[in-house]
Write a protein that holds these residues in place. Sequence first.
Motif, PDB file in Angstrom:
ATOM      1  N   GLY A   1       0.744  -1.206  -0.170  1.00  0.00           N
ATOM      2  CA  GLY A   1       0.054  -0.080   0.028  1.00  0.00           C
ATOM      3  C   GLY A   1       0.752   1.282  -0.171  1.00  0.00           C
ATOM      4  N   PHE A   2       2.164   1.296   0.743  1.00  0.00           N
ATOM      5  CA  PHE A   2       2.614   2.367   0.614  1.00  0.00           C
ATOM      6  C   PHE A   2       3.195   2.846  -0.830  1.00  0.00           C
ATOM      7  N   GLU A   3       3.036   4.466  -0.927  1.00  0.00           N
ATOM      8  CA  GLU A   3       3.558   4.937  -2.355  1.00  0.00           C
ATOM      9  C   GLU A   3       4.865   4.861  -2.571  1.00  0.00           C
ATOM     10  N   GLY A   4       5.743   4.781  -1.447  1.00  0.00           N
ATOM     11  CA  GLY A   4       7.206   4.509  -1.708  1.00  0.00           C
ATOM     12  C   GLY A   4       7.635   3.146  -2.464  1.00  0.00           C
ATOM     13  N   ASN A   5       6.631   2.221  -2.177  1.00  0.00           N
ATOM     14  CA  ASN A   5       6.886   0.954  -2.907  1.00  0.00           C
ATOM     15  C   ASN A   5       5.867   0.721  -4.242  1.00  0.00           C
TER      16      ASN A   5
ATOM     17  N   THR B   1      -0.338   7.039   1.355  1.00  0.00           N
ATOM     18  CA  THR B   1       1.151   7.783   1.874  1.00  0.00           C
ATOM     19  C   THR B   1       1.196   7.116   3.417  1.00  0.00           C
ATOM     20  N   LEU B   2       2.267   7.364   4.022  1.00  0.00           N
ATOM     21  CA  LEU B   2       2.187   6.351   5.259  1.00  0.00           C
ATOM     22  C   LEU B   2       1.116   7.009   6.245  1.00  0.00           C
ATOM     23  N   VAL B   3       0.687   8.232   6.490  1.00  0.00           N
ATOM     24  CA  VAL B   3      -0.318   8.738   7.241  1.00  0.00           C
ATOM     25  C   VAL B   3      -1.623   7.925   6.725  1.00  0.00           C
ATOM     26  N   GLN B   4      -1.856   7.984   5.471  1.00  0.00           N
ATOM     27  CA  GLN B   4      -3.117   7.480   4.924  1.00  0.00           C
ATOM     28  C   GLN B   4      -3.319   5.942   5.556  1.00  0.00           C
ATOM     29  N   LEU B   5      -2.012   5.265   5.172  1.00  0.00           N
ATOM     30  CA  LEU B   5      -2.012   4.033   5.626  1.00  0.00           C
ATOM     31  C   LEU B   5      -2.443   3.738   7.192  1.00  0.00           C
TER      32      LEU B   5
ATOM     33  N   THR C   1      -7.556  12.765   6.083  1.00  0.00           N
ATOM     34  CA  THR C   1      -6.450  12.367   5.568  1.00  0.00           C
ATOM     35  C   THR C   1      -6.193  12.412   3.813  1.00  0.00           C
ATOM     36  N   PHE C   2      -7.223  11.981   3.212  1.00  0.00           N
ATOM     37  CA  PHE C   2      -7.322  12.041   1.867  1.00  0.00           C
ATOM     38  C   PHE C   2      -7.765  13.440   1.224  1.00  0.00           C
TER      39      PHE C   2
END
Length: 122
Positions: free
Chosen positions: A63-67, A72-76, A119-120
């Motif tokens: 789920g993380f946008e970095g992957n 985002t981390l906060v959204q997760l 958050t979104f």
Amino acid sequence: MNGLYTIILLLLSNVFMTLAWYGHLKLQQSGVSANWPLMGIIVFSWLIAFFEYCCQVPANRFGFEGNGGPFTLVQLKVIQECISLIIFAIIANILFQGQHMHWNHWLAFLMIIGAVYLTFMK
């Protein structure tokens, strides 16, 4: 598709988490674990929590946008907390039928859903 996998894995993760955290209380009420030592209950809960981590870690990675995921981390984190409360409410009402949800509990849940919305927001 990563977003869908993330949500499904978070749902499964939170089922295991809730059972690990609170399931032993139901076992104690039913007499199954009434005589277990505290360390035995901790190990039992850890065994359940293992499956939580088997779902939680991939959910965050997918789920993380970095992957390459959509969140985002906060959204997760906010999604996870919202799912956690929904799963908790369902399991608590199934396992602990004497525990009733009151208006303030529902309002708190609604506020958390509001947190997901905020958050979104862009």
